[in-house]
Write an enzyme that holds these catalytic residues in place. Structure first.
Site, PDB file in Angstrom:
ATOM      1  N   HIS A  19       8.953 -42.794  25.040  1.00  0.00           N
ATOM      2  CA  HIS A  19       9.970 -43.242  24.095  1.00  0.00           C
ATOM      3  C   HIS A  19       9.384 -43.503  22.708  1.00  0.00           C
ATOM      4  O   HIS A  19      10.112 -43.530  21.726  1.00  0.00           O
ATOM      5  CB  HIS A  19      10.631 -44.508  24.633  1.00  0.00           C
ATOM      6  CG  HIS A  19      12.137 -44.509  24.580  1.00  0.00           C
ATOM      7  ND1 HIS A  19      12.902 -43.375  24.482  1.00  0.00           N
ATOM      8  CD2 HIS A  19      13.016 -45.539  24.621  1.00  0.00           C
ATOM      9  CE1 HIS A  19      14.189 -43.700  24.464  1.00  0.00           C
ATOM     10  NE2 HIS A  19      14.275 -45.008  24.535  1.00  0.00           N
ATOM     11  N   PHE A  64      14.370 -52.671  18.710  1.00  0.00           N
ATOM     12  CA  PHE A  64      14.356 -51.851  19.908  1.00  0.00           C
ATOM     13  C   PHE A  64      15.204 -50.606  19.679  1.00  0.00           C
ATOM     14  O   PHE A  64      16.127 -50.582  18.856  1.00  0.00           O
ATOM     15  CB  PHE A  64      14.815 -52.648  21.127  1.00  0.00           C
ATOM     16  CG  PHE A  64      13.739 -53.582  21.611  1.00  0.00           C
ATOM     17  CD1 PHE A  64      12.722 -53.114  22.422  1.00  0.00           C
ATOM     18  CD2 PHE A  64      13.723 -54.905  21.215  1.00  0.00           C
ATOM     19  CE1 PHE A  64      11.699 -53.953  22.845  1.00  0.00           C
ATOM     20  CE2 PHE A  64      12.711 -55.756  21.626  1.00  0.00           C
ATOM     21  CZ  PHE A  64      11.696 -55.277  22.445  1.00  0.00           C
TER      22      PHE A  64
END
Length: 185
Positions: A19, A64
């Protein structure tokens, strides 16, 4: 000016994960481009850079992934008319590992970082560098898979793929999206 955003998650726990490939590619661009010092702005780590006479802002949101649109939106509002293009760098489970593709706009394919950017910017179009990380094995959830670190065999190729990604982005800046897509896709 071109705004280039690498997607990832903040913190040590996420370094080296699929990610966070966007952050790794931004770090490579900082070392390749004529760039200044890092600074904090837009809830991000930012670097002003130059590539072949084109001003660049490199951004790594400190939010995030599923909230990264807030940082991108703030940068767009700040630079408004100065931005000629936006490039988002992200992981893509629909592309096999070892493949890197550049494209114009498109849907989010369930990628939460892209969804956040679309939502927070009012659906603005942006170009994308899609870094293939493969599909999760077996019945593993995609969210769990992308938060795992790259495997040993993948790590051997990772440095080359990150360098190749920087080459693609350099061609994108110097020659345009169509040229880069035809050369590398």
């Amino acid at each position: 000016m071109i705004l280039i955003v690498g997607l990832g998650n903040p913190g040590r726990d996420y370094r080296g994960t699929r990610h966070n490939i966007g952050f790794a590619i931004i770090d490579e661009l900082v070392s390749v481009f004529d760039s200044g010092n890092e600074y904090t702005k837009f809830n991000s780590v930012a670097v002003n850079a130059n590539c072949s006479g084109t001003d660049i802002v490199l951004l790594k949101p400190r939010l995030f992934m599923n909230n990264s649109g807030s940082a991108v939106s703030a940068a767009i509002k700040f630079y408004e008319e100065d931005i000629s293009k936006i490039l988002i760098i992200h992981d893509d489970i629909d592309i096999e590992f070892g493949q890197v593709k550049i494209k114009r706009s498109g849907g989010t394919a369930g990628h939460r970082g892209l969804q956040s950017i679309k939502e927070k910017t009012g659906g603005i179009d942006f170009d994308r560098l899609r870094f293939g990380v493969d599909r999760p094995p077996g019945r593993m959830e995609a969210a769990d898979y992308v938060l795992r670190k790259f495997g040993k065999s993948e790590i051997k190729e990772l440095e080359f793929l990150i360098t190749r990604s920087a080459d693609i982005i350099t061609d994108y800046i110097e020659n345009g999206l169509e040229y880069a897509a035809n050369k590398y896709n």
